[in-house]
Design an enzyme around this catalytic site. Structure first.
Site, PDB file in Angstrom:
ATOM      1  N   ASP A 130      -6.488  -5.687   4.363  1.00 15.94           N
ATOM      2  CA  ASP A 130      -7.534  -5.099   3.529  1.00 15.94           C
ATOM      3  C   ASP A 130      -8.501  -6.188   3.076  1.00 15.94           C
ATOM      4  O   ASP A 130      -9.730  -6.057   3.181  1.00 15.94           O
ATOM      5  CB  ASP A 130      -6.836  -4.458   2.315  1.00 15.94           C
ATOM      6  CG  ASP A 130      -7.802  -3.765   1.390  1.00 15.94           C
ATOM      7  OD1 ASP A 130      -8.765  -3.169   1.886  1.00 15.94           O
ATOM      8  OD2 ASP A 130      -7.585  -3.828   0.161  1.00 15.94           O
ATOM      9  N   LYS A 173       2.521 -14.566   5.147  1.00 22.26           N
ATOM     10  CA  LYS A 173       2.868 -15.532   4.098  1.00 22.26           C
ATOM     11  C   LYS A 173       4.390 -15.712   4.160  1.00 22.26           C
ATOM     12  O   LYS A 173       5.098 -15.588   3.149  1.00 22.26           O
ATOM     13  CB  LYS A 173       2.393 -14.969   2.738  1.00 22.26           C
ATOM     14  CG  LYS A 173       2.501 -15.900   1.582  1.00 22.26           C
ATOM     15  CD  LYS A 173       1.302 -16.808   1.411  1.00 22.26           C
ATOM     16  CE  LYS A 173       1.552 -17.812   0.311  1.00 22.26           C
ATOM     17  NZ  LYS A 173       0.549 -18.871   0.227  1.00 22.26           N
ATOM     18  N   ASP A 216      -3.538 -17.765   3.260  1.00 22.61           N
ATOM     19  CA  ASP A 216      -4.480 -18.561   2.450  1.00 22.61           C
ATOM     20  C   ASP A 216      -5.235 -19.563   3.334  1.00 22.61           C
ATOM     21  O   ASP A 216      -6.462 -19.709   3.237  1.00 22.61           O
ATOM     22  CB  ASP A 216      -3.787 -19.248   1.265  1.00 22.61           C
ATOM     23  CG  ASP A 216      -2.431 -19.839   1.623  1.00 22.61           C
ATOM     24  OD1 ASP A 216      -1.949 -19.569   2.734  1.00 22.61           O
ATOM     25  OD2 ASP A 216      -1.856 -20.585   0.809  1.00 22.61           O
ATOM     26  N   TYR A 254       0.808  -1.220   0.000  1.00 18.99           N
ATOM     27  CA  TYR A 254       0.000   0.000   0.000  1.00 18.99           C
ATOM     28  C   TYR A 254       0.841   1.271   0.000  1.00 18.99           C
ATOM     29  O   TYR A 254       0.309   2.358  -0.165  1.00 18.99           O
ATOM     30  CB  TYR A 254      -0.922   0.017   1.224  1.00 18.99           C
ATOM     31  CG  TYR A 254      -2.315  -0.421   0.895  1.00 18.99           C
ATOM     32  CD1 TYR A 254      -2.587  -1.751   0.640  1.00 18.99           C
ATOM     33  CD2 TYR A 254      -3.354   0.492   0.815  1.00 18.99           C
ATOM     34  CE1 TYR A 254      -3.855  -2.166   0.336  1.00 18.99           C
ATOM     35  CE2 TYR A 254      -4.627   0.085   0.508  1.00 18.99           C
ATOM     36  CZ  TYR A 254      -4.878  -1.241   0.273  1.00 18.99           C
ATOM     37  OH  TYR A 254      -6.150  -1.636  -0.032  1.00 18.99           O
TER      38      TYR A 254
END
Ligand code: NAD
Length: 333
Positions: free
Chosen positions: A228, A171, A204, A124
């Site tokens: 987000d 991740k 995930d 971002y």
């Protein structure tokens, strides 16, 4: 001595839901003195920007704002007002309390999750460039300083709200450096909070588990981009945009706002659900230390939702925005 709060009604349904929230918060008997300022489409012609400097000035001065949704003009070169506010006021934590409410349609029953999203860095940061004509590169920034700050915010929130567990979402199996640093930095903060369980999950797997058994999660802390996406996912678990409150918290102040946008299709028709905006006001009351007043509003909302006589069309009722707000005020009394 009343506390001064900036109120930005916003665009589209903003003025309707803001009026509803202002009336309900005022009826809670919290000593708030509202300073109402315009931002958004109406300002563009006069000031050349949807976010004039005087709006930022009042928030800097009052330190707390309740904000309606603002339309982002497409293709006119304006930055999103929300992104600009976050950057200018260093609102580093985006926080959403998302829980099932009575009679709000949802596939689940007992979801009660707080999503704490880092608000200042990650992809971002918007640092992008073309590499030749056919490739683009976007730079992901994760720093120890910003991550420890968001980690501490999440654990302080968990302690304050007597929550049991903070889950770090990442991740780091693939992005070993950036997400690895995020994971390691939040874990280092966790050591100062031995009474709160800390675990982690790959983003995930987190999404799958959230749609399977969301009831098992408590507080989630995430970098900006995953935050987000996952915060909208969790909003969907509890009934969607009409009931999702939001808060952007900084070191010197905070801006509270519903998650939904300006919904131009239903603007001016007295159809908008005011709950997300009222619940954002409840978050603001708690932030200001008006806990009794916040509880009073929550009880009023519960009563109106259980009774079902004064709920807006998106919740299956026939009441208008202001009728629902009035019913909440009457239930509080
Ligand atoms: P939206 O949230 O305005 O609308 C999506 C759908 O949800 C629409 O069908 C709308 O009618 C419905 N909806 C939203 N809020 C509702 C409410 N309170 N009660 C009942 N129904 C409701 O999203 P969008 O259409 O993608 O965006 C419209 C504009 O809002 C865009 O200009 C966008 O940039 C802006 N926006 C602003 C914010 C903000 O200021 N925080 C957030 C999101 C979008």
């Amino acid at each position: 001595m009343p506390i001064k709060v900036t109120l930005i009604p916003g665009d589209g349904i903003g003025p309707e839901v803001s009026t509803a929230a202002q009336n309900v918060i005022t009826a809670s008997r919290a000593p708030i003195d509202w300073e109402v300022v315009e931002a958004g489409e109406a300002c563009i012609a006069e000031y050349g920007t949807p976010l004039p400097e005087y709006v930022l000035e009042t928030i800097r001065r009052n330190k707390v704002a309740l904000k309606g949704p603002i339309t982002t003009p497409v293709g006119k070169g304006f930055r999103s007002v929300n992104v600009a506010l976050r950057q200018q006021l260093q609102l580093y934590a985006n926080v959403r309390h998302l829980r099932n409410l009575p009679n709000v349609p949802s596939r689940y029953l007992d979801v009660d999750i707080v999503v704490v999203r880092e608000n200042t860095e990650d992809l971002y940061a918007g640092i992008e460039h073309m590499v030749g004509r056919n490739a683009a590169e976007s730079i992901k920034i994760i720093t120890r300083e910003a991550t420890e700050r968001i980690g501490r915010y999440a654990f302080e929130l968990a302690r304050r709200e007597e929550r049991k567990r903070v889950t770090i979402v990442h991740k780091a199996n693939i992005m070993k450096l950036s997400d690895g640093l995020f994971l390691e930095s939040v874990r280092s903060v966790a050591r100062d909070y031995p009474e709160i369980e800390c675990d982690d999950k790959i983003v995930d797997a987190m999404c799958m588990n959230l749609v399977q058994i969301p009831e098992q999660f408590d507080v989630l802390v995430l970098p900006n981009l995953y935050g987000d996406i996952v915060s909208d996912l969790v909003a969907g678990l509890v009934g969607g945009l009409g009931v999702a409150p939001g808060a952007n918290i900084g070191e010197i102040g905070a801006v509270f706002e519903a998650v939904h946008g300006s919904a131009p299709q239903i603007a001016g028709k007295n159809l908008a659900n005011p709950l997300a905006m009222i619940l954002s006001g409840v978050e603001m009351l708690k932030y200001l230390g008006f806990v009794e007043e916040a509880k009073r509003v929550e009880k009023g909302i519960e009563h109106v939702l259980r009774q079902r006589d004064y709920i807006t069309p998106d919740l299956g009722g026939e009441a208008g925005t202001q009728e629902m707000a009035t019913a909440i005020i009457e239930a509080m009394a």
